[in-house]
Design a protein around this motif. Structure first.
Motif, PDB file in Angstrom:
ATOM      1  N   LYS B  29      -4.102   6.993  -3.627  1.00  0.00           N
ATOM      2  CA  LYS B  29      -3.979   7.628  -2.314  1.00  0.00           C
ATOM      3  C   LYS B  29      -4.790   8.911  -2.259  1.00  0.00           C
ATOM      4  O   LYS B  29      -5.236   9.407  -3.276  1.00  0.00           O
ATOM      5  CB  LYS B  29      -2.505   7.910  -2.034  1.00  0.00           C
ATOM      6  CG  LYS B  29      -1.705   6.627  -1.851  1.00  0.00           C
ATOM      7  CD  LYS B  29      -0.219   6.884  -1.858  1.00  0.00           C
ATOM      8  CE  LYS B  29       0.525   5.567  -1.730  1.00  0.00           C
ATOM      9  NZ  LYS B  29       1.942   5.704  -2.007  1.00  0.00           N
ATOM     10  N   LYS B 154      -2.407   0.773   4.499  1.00  0.00           N
ATOM     11  CA  LYS B 154      -2.677   1.274   3.142  1.00  0.00           C
ATOM     12  C   LYS B 154      -3.986   2.049   3.152  1.00  0.00           C
ATOM     13  O   LYS B 154      -4.173   2.961   2.364  1.00  0.00           O
ATOM     14  CB  LYS B 154      -2.775   0.089   2.176  1.00  0.00           C
ATOM     15  CG  LYS B 154      -1.430  -0.523   1.881  1.00  0.00           C
ATOM     16  CD  LYS B 154      -1.556  -1.652   0.898  1.00  0.00           C
ATOM     17  CE  LYS B 154      -0.169  -2.251   0.663  1.00  0.00           C
ATOM     18  NZ  LYS B 154      -0.233  -3.648   0.261  1.00  0.00           N
ATOM     19  N   LYS B 181      -2.196  12.033   3.873  1.00  0.00           N
ATOM     20  CA  LYS B 181      -2.930  11.554   2.693  1.00  0.00           C
ATOM     21  C   LYS B 181      -2.053  11.319   1.466  1.00  0.00           C
ATOM     22  O   LYS B 181      -2.488  10.661   0.524  1.00  0.00           O
ATOM     23  CB  LYS B 181      -4.102  12.476   2.369  1.00  0.00           C
ATOM     24  CG  LYS B 181      -3.739  13.815   1.823  1.00  0.00           C
ATOM     25  CD  LYS B 181      -5.006  14.607   1.531  1.00  0.00           C
ATOM     26  CE  LYS B 181      -4.671  15.890   0.816  1.00  0.00           C
ATOM     27  NZ  LYS B 181      -5.859  16.679   0.509  1.00  0.00           N
ATOM     28  N   MET B 184      -1.116   7.381   1.996  1.00  0.00           N
ATOM     29  CA  MET B 184      -2.124   6.315   2.150  1.00  0.00           C
ATOM     30  C   MET B 184      -3.492   6.822   1.696  1.00  0.00           C
ATOM     31  O   MET B 184      -3.646   8.000   1.377  1.00  0.00           O
ATOM     32  CB  MET B 184      -2.184   5.872   3.617  1.00  0.00           C
ATOM     33  CG  MET B 184      -2.606   6.967   4.564  1.00  0.00           C
ATOM     34  SD  MET B 184      -2.503   6.489   6.301  1.00  0.00           S
ATOM     35  CE  MET B 184      -0.744   6.471   6.580  1.00  0.00           C
ATOM     36  N   THR B 185      -4.449   5.911   1.703  1.00  0.00           N
ATOM     37  CA  THR B 185      -5.827   6.305   1.421  1.00  0.00           C
ATOM     38  C   THR B 185      -6.514   6.500   2.768  1.00  0.00           C
ATOM     39  O   THR B 185      -6.475   5.612   3.619  1.00  0.00           O
ATOM     40  CB  THR B 185      -6.553   5.206   0.620  1.00  0.00           C
ATOM     41  OG1 THR B 185      -5.772   4.907  -0.527  1.00  0.00           O
ATOM     42  CG2 THR B 185      -7.936   5.646   0.206  1.00  0.00           C
TER      43      THR B 185
END
Lengths: 257, 305
Positions: B29, B154, B181, B184-185
């Protein structure tokens, strides 16, 4: 067909919010009603529009209700198809140009689901509009002329449905691969002309299966003409519909968003 | 498993080669800053990652799936907001969010809850009943980000997310990215380097269709740790530039009058050497400041090299 239902619900909602479901039936009604009204008013129109000397008698026999009903669909024909092309041509090309297609296809919606939703909503709009036009025109024909055979009128209209579906399919197919909606409309119109006119010069087989023959067949059914061969033009038109639907889905998939 | 993996991506439009060699991999992430000048190939790369464009050659994998083969599966896992998000303008913001929720097959209650949460988070809850056609560019950008988050992606792909925003809007969106952040990425393209420096954990630099660098931010800063010393001296007849040039620790010397900017390889050694030199030559200074290379300087260095 992933994403088909949300797309279809959006398309149907849009038919209402854009008021297309209201004004397209009105336009179709105006197109179909023009013929019985013109035929009824022809003597008066001729009398008022020309400078004939006083005492001139114009005798035009009253057309029969069968003739009037039989002329509704052929008169609707090309102009109705142009209107269908104008309604449908921006459905996909317009969304590509505005950028909204990128928003849609970044989500789990398949090309088939997207195209099918557009096809069904567009077809529903033109079918409802056609029936509205035919019902109202038949009603006024009955008032102005004589009793209408409603069963034949509706069966003939039903038989005409594949013809207008073909116009929808051609236009959506062009909209799927053209970047500009005007370009899509132009190409669709040329294809429509080619498919409806060229088969007449290609021999008896192509004449029999041509979409134009379906219009004559539908008119014959409305007029209650016995011995009408409906299968060949019906199959021919449905085959063309399927070809353009399949081509549209394929071209949409191949095009970049 | 990499969350995003681009392998030798190339893309040609007619005679123009937009992408030549785009290869990088992102794990875990955090926020990835995708940097490049205008026309470097950022948007083309993003369109390929999201499955909206097809590469001429090369592969992209998102959460382990090939974009070309499993586009529909990948689209369930990503959120995407383009540079200029477009919507069905007759819909209201709330209707759009509900529609997107239905595409992701969320339940009615969840859609309502996510809509409220995200529209509030993006600062457009008050405008939820207004037709999107009447929204400003900034409001559309906020709605674009809100709708991209509805499926709890995601991978969140943002193409120039702050380009249409005013300073307050930019601040809000960057704050939002900082907040998101950890869950998730976030793959964010931009050419506003200050913004990236603030939020990014990993940097990918693209130029003329090729990836020049892909590195975590801290590693990048330490590997480009060519720190600088800003020095202002009192007027003197001594030629300081010639003196500094004899010492290899001072890599480049720029000066304007009595002000010097000295690029140093090893800041420790330079800090030891420079005061000694100044004292030994009787040079008095009025300002002595050590500064680390910022992202803009690193970017320029990478692109120019």
């Amino acid at each position: 067909m992933i994403g088909f239902m949300p797309m279809l619900s959006k398309e149907l909602r849009e038919l209402g919010s854009s008021l297309k479901i209201l004004y397209i039936p009105i336009v179709f009604t105006l197109l179909t009603i023009m013929q019985p009204v013109t035929l009824k008013m022809l003597p008066t129109l001729l009398k008022d529009a020309s400078n004939l000397p006083e005492g001139t008698i114009i005798q035009i026999p009253d057309p029969s209700v069968i003739d009037v009903m039989g002329s509704l669909l052929p008169k609707f024909g090309s102009l109705g198809s142009i209107i269908i092309i104008l309604i449908i041509m921006g459905e996909i090309a317009g969304e590509r140009a505005s950028g909204v297609m990128a928003m849609v296809f970044a989500k789990p919606i398949s090309y088939v689901g997207y195209f099918a939703a557009k096809l069904i909503a567009g077809s529903l709009l033109v079918i409802v509009s056609l029936f509205a036009g035919m019902i109202i025109s038949s009603y006024y024909t009955e008032i102005m002329f004589d009793k209408v055979d409603w069963l034949d009128a509706m069966l003939g209209t039903l038989l005409y449905v594949p013809y207008i579906l073909m116009t929808v399919a051609i236009t959506l197919c062009c909209s799927a691969f053209m970047k500009s909606q005007v370009g899509a409309g132009g190409v669709a119109f040329v294809l429509y002309l080619v498919l409806t006119m060229v088969p007449q010069y290609l021999g008896s087989f192509f004449r029999k299966v041509s979409p134009s023959h379906l219009v004559d067949t539908a008119s014959n059914v409305i007029m209650g003409v016995a011995d009408t061969h409906i299968v060949a033009p019906l199959v021919g038109t449905l085959v063309l519909c399927s070809v353009f639907i399949a081509a549209g889905m394929l071209l949409l998939r191949r095009q970049e968003v | 498993m990499s969350i995003l993996e681009c392998n030798k991506l190339a893309k040609t439009f007619g005679d123009v080669q937009s992408l030549k060699d785009v290869s990088f991999a992102i794990e875990g992430k955090g926020c990835i800053g995708f940097l490049g000048a205008n026309g470097a190939g950022k948007t083309t790369t993003i369109r390929i990652i999201t499955g909206l464009a097809k590469p001429t050659s090369g592969t992209v994998k998102v959460v382990g799936y090939d974009v070309m083969k499993d586009a529909l599966h990948i689209r369930k896992e990503i959120g995407y907001c383009p540079q200029a998000p477009a919507f069905y303008n007759d819909m209201t913001a709330e209707q759009w969010m509900h529609w997107v929720g239905k595409i992701f097959k969320l339940g009615k209650k969840e859609i309502a809850a996510r809509t409220e949460e995200l529209l509030k988070l993006c600062g457009i809850w008050e405008a939820r009943h207004r037709a999107i056609g009447g929204f400003s560019g900034g409001m559309k950008q906020r709605l674009g980000i809100a709708q991209a988050l509805i499926n709890r992606p995601k991978l969140l792909v943002l193409d120039e997310p702050v380009s249409a925003l005013d300073p307050m809007g930019r601040y809000d969106v960057l704050k939002l990215i900082e907040k998101l952040k950890s869950d998730m990425t976030i793959f964010m393209s931009t050419h506003i380097l200050d913004d990236v420096e603030r939020v990014a954990d990993h940097i990918v630099i693209i130029d003329k269709g090729s990836v020049l660098l892909s590195q975590p931010m801290d590693e990048l800063k330490s590997s480009y740790k060519e720190s600088m010393i800003h020095l202002t001296i009192e007027p003197t007849t001594v030629d300081l530039v010639s003196i500094l040039q004899t010492e290899p620790v001072f890599k480049k010397i720029h000066h304007e009058g009595n002000s010097f900017t000295i690029e140093c390889g090893d800041i420790g050694a330079a800090n030891e050497k420079l005061p000694q030199l100044l004292v030994s030559h009787g040079i008095r200074f009025t300002n002595y400041r050590v500064a680390e290379a910022n992202l803009e300087q690193i970017f320029m260095k990478v692109v120019q090299s």
